[in-house]
Design an enzyme around this catalytic site. Sequence first.
Site, PDB file in Angstrom:
ATOM      1  N   LYS A  45       0.859  -1.183   0.000  1.00  0.00           N
ATOM      2  CA  LYS A  45       0.000   0.000   0.000  1.00  0.00           C
ATOM      3  C   LYS A  45       0.895   1.232   0.000  1.00  0.00           C
ATOM      4  O   LYS A  45       1.882   1.300   0.745  1.00  0.00           O
ATOM      5  CB  LYS A  45      -0.868   0.021   1.270  1.00  0.00           C
ATOM      6  CG  LYS A  45      -2.086   0.934   1.177  1.00  0.00           C
ATOM      7  CD  LYS A  45      -3.170   0.282   0.330  1.00  0.00           C
ATOM      8  CE  LYS A  45      -4.529   0.938   0.562  1.00  0.00           C
ATOM      9  NZ  LYS A  45      -5.581   0.261  -0.228  1.00  0.00           N
ATOM     10  N   HIS A  82      18.520  26.334 -14.714  1.00  0.00           N
ATOM     11  CA  HIS A  82      19.232  27.329 -15.506  1.00  0.00           C
ATOM     12  C   HIS A  82      18.552  28.697 -15.468  1.00  0.00           C
ATOM     13  O   HIS A  82      17.330  28.800 -15.532  1.00  0.00           O
ATOM     14  CB  HIS A  82      19.329  26.876 -16.966  1.00  0.00           C
ATOM     15  CG  HIS A  82      19.851  25.482 -17.094  1.00  0.00           C
ATOM     16  ND1 HIS A  82      21.044  25.095 -16.574  1.00  0.00           N
ATOM     17  CD2 HIS A  82      19.309  24.372 -17.661  1.00  0.00           C
ATOM     18  CE1 HIS A  82      21.240  23.812 -16.823  1.00  0.00           C
ATOM     19  NE2 HIS A  82      20.202  23.356 -17.472  1.00  0.00           N
ATOM     20  N   THR A  86      -4.111  -5.125   1.210  1.00  0.00           N
ATOM     21  CA  THR A  86      -3.467  -3.814   1.325  1.00  0.00           C
ATOM     22  C   THR A  86      -4.293  -2.874   2.190  1.00  0.00           C
ATOM     23  O   THR A  86      -3.745  -1.969   2.822  1.00  0.00           O
ATOM     24  CB  THR A  86      -3.221  -3.188  -0.059  1.00  0.00           C
ATOM     25  OG1 THR A  86      -4.470  -2.919  -0.704  1.00  0.00           O
ATOM     26  CG2 THR A  86      -2.382  -4.107  -0.932  1.00  0.00           C
ATOM     27  N   VAL A 108      29.692  21.843 -10.047  1.00  0.00           N
ATOM     28  CA  VAL A 108      28.729  21.171  -9.176  1.00  0.00           C
ATOM     29  C   VAL A 108      29.342  19.887  -8.630  1.00  0.00           C
ATOM     30  O   VAL A 108      29.131  19.515  -7.471  1.00  0.00           O
ATOM     31  CB  VAL A 108      27.424  20.879  -9.943  1.00  0.00           C
ATOM     32  CG1 VAL A 108      26.467  20.062  -9.081  1.00  0.00           C
ATOM     33  CG2 VAL A 108      26.745  22.184 -10.365  1.00  0.00           C
ATOM     34  N   GLN A 109      30.130  19.203  -9.466  1.00  0.00           N
ATOM     35  CA  GLN A 109      30.757  17.962  -9.027  1.00  0.00           C
ATOM     36  C   GLN A 109      31.595  18.174  -7.764  1.00  0.00           C
ATOM     37  O   GLN A 109      31.495  17.401  -6.797  1.00  0.00           O
ATOM     38  CB  GLN A 109      31.647  17.396 -10.143  1.00  0.00           C
ATOM     39  CG  GLN A 109      30.889  16.792 -11.301  1.00  0.00           C
ATOM     40  CD  GLN A 109      30.589  17.802 -12.399  1.00  0.00           C
ATOM     41  OE1 GLN A 109      30.444  19.000 -12.140  1.00  0.00           O
ATOM     42  NE2 GLN A 109      30.480  17.327 -13.639  1.00  0.00           N
ATOM     43  N   ARG A 157      28.477  33.197 -12.450  1.00  0.00           N
ATOM     44  CA  ARG A 157      27.159  32.822 -12.980  1.00  0.00           C
ATOM     45  C   ARG A 157      26.189  32.555 -11.838  1.00  0.00           C
ATOM     46  O   ARG A 157      26.581  32.373 -10.682  1.00  0.00           O
ATOM     47  CB  ARG A 157      27.281  31.570 -13.843  1.00  0.00           C
ATOM     48  CG  ARG A 157      27.757  30.382 -13.011  1.00  0.00           C
ATOM     49  CD  ARG A 157      27.868  29.133 -13.833  1.00  0.00           C
ATOM     50  NE  ARG A 157      28.309  28.043 -12.962  1.00  0.00           N
ATOM     51  CZ  ARG A 157      28.398  26.788 -13.335  1.00  0.00           C
ATOM     52  NH1 ARG A 157      28.092  26.443 -14.573  1.00  0.00           N
ATOM     53  NH2 ARG A 157      28.793  25.860 -12.499  1.00  0.00           N
TER      54      ARG A 157
END
Length: 328
Positions: A12, A258, A59, A229-230, A178
């Site tokens: 469920k 973005h 369920t 970002v990595q 940025r």
Amino acid sequence: MATKLAAARYGKENVKVCKVHRDAKSGTHEVTELTVAVSLEGDIESSYTKADNSVVVATDSMKNTIYLLAKQHSVTPPELFASIVGTHFIETYNHIHAAHVRVVVHRWTRMNADGKPHPHAFLRDGTDVRVAEAYVVDGKGVKIKSSISGLLVLKSTGSQFHGFIRDEYTTLPETWDRILSTEIDASWIWAPFVNLNHVRSAGHKFDQAFTAAREISLNIFAQDDSASVQNTMYKMASEILSSEPLLQSVSYSLPNKHYLELGKSTIAEHGSHDDAVCTNNSPDLSWHKGLKNTGANAEVYIPSPAPNGLIQCTISRENNTRATNSKL
């Protein structure tokens, strides 16, 4: 053609629960809203292959069980409640050998009224949720994964991306400044627990780890002069892993949100680190009295929902050979 049932589980989901704890002495209330899912595995093959419903726990009964357990037990921390629900099913039904339980906690934050916390009024101050998953196996203990999901963040500077591979497929310009925005999804896997009592003994650590993970994610996002970002997500995951010895691994999944300079057309995404396509065909603002809105003069941007980059990683301790659990 000969066939066999290779795997099966059922359950469920989307069971909505709101529990109010009332402190009679202070008059203060605590509100916890959950969405719970449970699925079961075991000796249930005949229900699929022979239409034998005698092995089926309905369920609807699962739903009722969740409500009863929420009444009889604390629903916080969610890792403990998920373990309570899963343990109930494998202990109650001899033919059920494993239970998967997922608990989503929705944000309700206490309001301030006249400059002080209100005893029983709350607001939803964010869309992010806390998630706890427990995989309880008869005779093999409890495996737990905790998560934060949907934490939307943005900073208007302090992010750059340059020095990446440039070849015949590259149109993305290098940038030293940025907008960076993403929706944080982070999860952490705990060392296995022997049984429900073992989970109980670590109960205070679950809240501590969640609070630390959320604060670490926000602090590093805001303060890191992000080269990618990595690299930023690796710093986040490493610090979370260091914050709690019982954690085996930490994973992040960060999509790019973005924000394109108005009128800056590109065939590569702005603010990501891959080869997705994103084209902005809107004119800049120079058509109106020479108004400048690019480069150092950029102030108006266009949020662009798609396509987007998706950066992911999992880090674990050097002596941990299994960073993830496929059952969770």
